[in-house]
Write a protein that holds these residues in place. Structure first.
Motif, PDB file in Angstrom:
ATOM      1  N   PRO A 109       3.195  -4.505  16.356  1.00 23.10           N
ATOM      2  CA  PRO A 109       2.279  -5.260  17.225  1.00 23.10           C
ATOM      3  C   PRO A 109       0.794  -5.073  16.910  1.00 23.10           C
ATOM      4  O   PRO A 109      -0.007  -5.948  17.182  1.00 23.10           O
ATOM      5  CB  PRO A 109       2.595  -4.760  18.634  1.00 23.10           C
ATOM      6  N   LYS A 110       0.412  -3.957  16.328  1.00 24.00           N
ATOM      7  CA  LYS A 110      -1.022  -3.762  16.064  1.00 24.00           C
ATOM      8  C   LYS A 110      -1.490  -4.445  14.781  1.00 24.00           C
ATOM      9  O   LYS A 110      -2.672  -4.426  14.460  1.00 24.00           O
ATOM     10  CB  LYS A 110      -1.337  -2.262  15.984  1.00 24.00           C
ATOM     11  N   THR A 111      -0.563  -5.017  14.026  1.00 22.16           N
ATOM     12  CA  THR A 111      -0.916  -5.602  12.725  1.00 22.16           C
ATOM     13  C   THR A 111      -1.911  -6.746  12.836  1.00 22.16           C
ATOM     14  O   THR A 111      -2.749  -6.942  11.959  1.00 22.16           O
ATOM     15  CB  THR A 111       0.369  -6.164  12.060  1.00 22.16           C
ATOM     16  N   ILE A 112      -1.796  -7.513  13.918  1.00 18.45           N
ATOM     17  CA  ILE A 112      -2.489  -8.797  13.944  1.00 18.45           C
ATOM     18  C   ILE A 112      -4.005  -8.664  14.115  1.00 18.45           C
ATOM     19  O   ILE A 112      -4.765  -9.384  13.494  1.00 18.45           O
ATOM     20  CB  ILE A 112      -1.927  -9.690  15.086  1.00 18.45           C
ATOM     21  N   ARG A 113      -4.425  -7.711  14.958  1.00 15.67           N
ATOM     22  CA  ARG A 113      -5.843  -7.689  15.323  1.00 15.67           C
ATOM     23  C   ARG A 113      -6.800  -7.527  14.147  1.00 15.67           C
ATOM     24  O   ARG A 113      -7.717  -8.341  13.978  1.00 15.67           O
ATOM     25  CB  ARG A 113      -6.096  -6.638  16.387  1.00 15.67           C
ATOM     26  N   PRO A 114      -6.606  -6.528  13.296  1.00 17.48           N
ATOM     27  CA  PRO A 114      -7.571  -6.420  12.182  1.00 17.48           C
ATOM     28  C   PRO A 114      -7.533  -7.640  11.270  1.00 17.48           C
ATOM     29  O   PRO A 114      -8.556  -8.010  10.683  1.00 17.48           O
ATOM     30  CB  PRO A 114      -7.097  -5.171  11.414  1.00 17.48           C
ATOM     31  N   ILE A 115      -6.378  -8.291  11.205  1.00 14.35           N
ATOM     32  CA  ILE A 115      -6.255  -9.451  10.326  1.00 14.35           C
ATOM     33  C   ILE A 115      -6.983 -10.669  10.899  1.00 14.35           C
ATOM     34  O   ILE A 115      -7.671 -11.384  10.187  1.00 14.35           O
ATOM     35  CB  ILE A 115      -4.753  -9.737  10.073  1.00 14.35           C
ATOM     36  N   ILE A 116      -6.858 -10.878  12.216  1.00 15.75           N
ATOM     37  CA  ILE A 116      -7.570 -12.000  12.851  1.00 15.75           C
ATOM     38  C   ILE A 116      -9.061 -11.767  12.705  1.00 15.75           C
ATOM     39  O   ILE A 116      -9.804 -12.666  12.331  1.00 15.75           O
ATOM     40  CB  ILE A 116      -7.351 -12.079  14.386  1.00 15.75           C
ATOM     41  N   GLY A 121       7.272   2.076  12.517  1.00 17.18           N
ATOM     42  CA  GLY A 121       7.089   0.696  12.061  1.00 17.18           C
ATOM     43  C   GLY A 121       5.652   0.396  11.664  1.00 17.18           C
ATOM     44  O   GLY A 121       5.278  -0.749  11.428  1.00 17.18           O
ATOM     45  N   GLY A 122       4.831   1.449  11.534  1.00 21.41           N
ATOM     46  CA  GLY A 122       3.391   1.261  11.367  1.00 21.41           C
ATOM     47  C   GLY A 122       2.911   0.871   9.976  1.00 21.41           C
ATOM     48  O   GLY A 122       1.716   0.660   9.783  1.00 21.41           O
ATOM     49  N   SER A 123       3.803   0.730   9.012  1.00 21.62           N
ATOM     50  CA  SER A 123       3.334   0.346   7.672  1.00 21.62           C
ATOM     51  C   SER A 123       2.709  -1.041   7.644  1.00 21.62           C
ATOM     52  O   SER A 123       1.810  -1.304   6.844  1.00 21.62           O
ATOM     53  CB  SER A 123       4.489   0.383   6.666  1.00 21.62           C
ATOM     54  N   ASP A 124       3.179  -1.924   8.513  1.00 18.55           N
ATOM     55  CA  ASP A 124       2.558  -3.257   8.600  1.00 18.55           C
ATOM     56  C   ASP A 124       1.097  -3.094   9.013  1.00 18.55           C
ATOM     57  O   ASP A 124       0.204  -3.758   8.480  1.00 18.55           O
ATOM     58  CB  ASP A 124       3.242  -4.120   9.671  1.00 18.55           C
ATOM     59  N   TYR A 125       0.891  -2.212   9.977  1.00 13.69           N
ATOM     60  CA  TYR A 125      -0.467  -1.944  10.475  1.00 13.69           C
ATOM     61  C   TYR A 125      -1.322  -1.352   9.351  1.00 13.69           C
ATOM     62  O   TYR A 125      -2.484  -1.741   9.179  1.00 13.69           O
ATOM     63  CB  TYR A 125      -0.355  -0.995  11.674  1.00 13.69           C
TER      64      TYR A 125
END
Ligand code: ADP
Ligand code: ASP
Ligand code: MG
Length: 475
Positions: free
Chosen positions: A280-287, A218-222
């Motif tokens: 779940p890891k998608t959000i951090r770099p974006i924030i 599912g890591g493509s979002d990341y």
């Protein structure tokens, strides 16, 4: 779609597996990119493998490792057909069709060699699995870039192994943002300046030596988030197969509704507690980079989907916005009346668990200090109990610790909503709703960021419990 298009800088759009899975889906993608192109001067596309392909690649790897290569030929044929179906539908130019067809063939041959190597060794190492698993994205971006070019959008397929630099933690590699930034500057920026739309593989990266890795299923979002952060993009749009982030998984609760606006912290909590819609890891770099995030439906592009925003007082209103479920868990308990006297018991417990390579999604607040209780994936529970019995062998012998045991299978239900902690009675309503349906709460934990409450219930209470909690949602 014009409602989404108000900023005018750099846009990263990520298309998931179903969004590139067949002819109808790819037609939508072409229309979406075409329309976005009219308002965004620079654009990057990140794509997943065609739906089901990653799973097929990994399943075959496990099979050949077991000595069963009976389906290798038919699987290669199937992968050939899935990609050629799109090529023939969207690429009219014979030369381009042939060139991309040859690249797909080359990748399939490489895949066959990798499976063969695994068969010979009789073992699929994490490193070999990553090399295999990344083939799906390498094929999909080539087809998609050719389809975009045919539709008049200058595009170029790029393997993220050239751009996203990671550590060697195969199957859930961690990006080196500084090294990735350098590659982005040298490889992506010039293409963007030339007006080209890079079509980049999601999910994969490579070590500094060039060994392929993956960021986790599912890591493509990341991948989209990593690239957006390195590019200082204005927005990231995640295109998937539902109308944005919803009040529950629509596969479990069909009447789930879109949540029009939610905060980074809410969506991070949702993703962490099982909402597959975002990794779940998608959000951090974006924030960290302050990038706007939207989740949209490829098959219903005029739907506004969900917008993810920073914490705003207006939406910190304490209502429950969503409910998620993490299935296939078991609760491990370390208990004993003498535990209070054992030095560092919690630290030793979690160090022993960490040594098994397992991550713990939930630690429950025990009412007394005579037990420690936490959830782990069901299939790891026996191994963890054994590791803890070994760690505390002396204490068990002395009867300071009475026993270490794992429950039957449970699920973690989580209600999510910012500001819940300020509203009295949220926990009461949650317990009331479950109690009214006869669902017994085995353990409870409040999320660290205080935007969620998690409840552990028996596996068979999943549907009834989820439904009862969904009934509390007001959006
Ligand atoms: P993609 O291939 O586009 O990345 P995924 O299958 O990874 O798509 O994620 C989308 C799926 O996530 C949806 O089809 C839906 O079943 C599931 N899902 C789980 N929880 C939620 C939620 N709260 N909101 C939306 N979708 C959810
Ligand atoms: N194709 C990969 C997977 O199935 C990555 C993704 O879809 O995000 O896990
Ligand atoms: Mg996904």
């Amino acid at each position: 779609m014009s409602v989404h298009t108000h900023s005018r800088g750099l846009l990263v759009m990520k298309f998931g597996g179903t969004s590139v899975g067949d002819v109808t889906a790819v037609q939508h993608v072409l229309n979406i990119v075409h329309e976005a192109r009219t308002t965004w001067p620079a654009m990057v596309v990140v794509a997943s493998a065609l739906s089901g392909v990653t799973e097929t690649l990994l399943t075959q790897a496990y099979k050949v490792a077991q000595g069963d290569d009976s389906e290798v030929e038919t699987t290669l044929q199937y992968l050939h057909e899935r990609h050629h179906q799109l090529l023939t539908a969207f690429v009219s130019d014979r030369k381009m069709q042939q060139a991309v067809g040859e690249e797909i063939e080359r990748l399939l041959q490489r895949l066959a060699s990798l499976w063969q190597a695994i068969a010979v060794l009789g073992e699929a190492s994490p490193r070999a699995l990553d090399a295999v698993a990344g083939m799906g994205e390498r094929m999909s971006v080539r087809v998609l870039a050719a389809a975009l070019n045919t539709a008049g959008i200058r595009a170029e397929a790029i393997d993220a192994t050239e751009i996203i630099v990671t550590d060697r933690q195969f199957q859930s590699a961690h990006p080196d943002m500084a090294a990735t930034q350098l590659k982005v500057n040298t490889l992506l920026r010039p293409r963007l300046a030339d007006g080209i739309v890079p079509v980049i593989t999601g999910y994969i990266g490579a070590t500094p030596e060039g060994i392929p890795t993956t960021l986790g299923r599912g890591g493509s979002d990341y991948s989209a988030a990593i690239l957006a952060a390195a590019l200082h993009a204005d927005e990231v749009w995640i295109w998937t197969d539902v109308n944005g982030v919803m009040t529950a998984d629509p596969r479990l609760i069909p009447e789930a509704q879109t949540i029009p606006r939610l905060t980074y912290r809410e969506v991070a909590e949702l993703a962490y507690f099982g909402a597959k819609v975002l990794h779940p890891k998608t959000i951090r770099p974006i924030i960290e980079a302050g990038i706007r995030l939207r989740v949209l439906n490829t098959f219903n592009p005029s739907h506004p989907g969900s917008e993810i925003v920073g914490d705003e007082p207006s939406i910190l209103d304490g209502v429950i916005k969503a409910v998620t479920a993490v299935r296939h868990q078991r609760l491990v308990t370390v208990e004993g009346r003498g535990m209070l006297g054992v030095p560092g018991v919690a630290a030793r417990t979690f160090t022993a668990v960490a040594r098994t390579g397992t991550s713990v999604p939930l630690i429950s607040q025990a009412s007394s200090e005579q037990s420690i209780c936490f959830a782990v994936p069901a299939d790891t529970a026996d191994k963890i109990v054994a590791a803890l019995e070994q760690e505390f062998a002396k204490e068990i012998e002395r009867r300071d610790i009475d026993r270490v045991w794992a429950s039957d299978e449970v699920v973690i239900l989580t209600v999510v909503g910012s500001g819940m902690q300020h509203i009295p009675g949220v926990a009461g309503r949650v317990f009331g709703a479950l109690g009214a349906q006869g669902v017994n709460v085995i353990a409870i934990a409040q999320g660290s960021s205080e935007v969620s409450i998690s409840l552990v219930v028996k596996a068979e209470d999943l549907q009834v419990g989820l439904r009862a909690l969904h009934g509390l949602i007001r959006i």
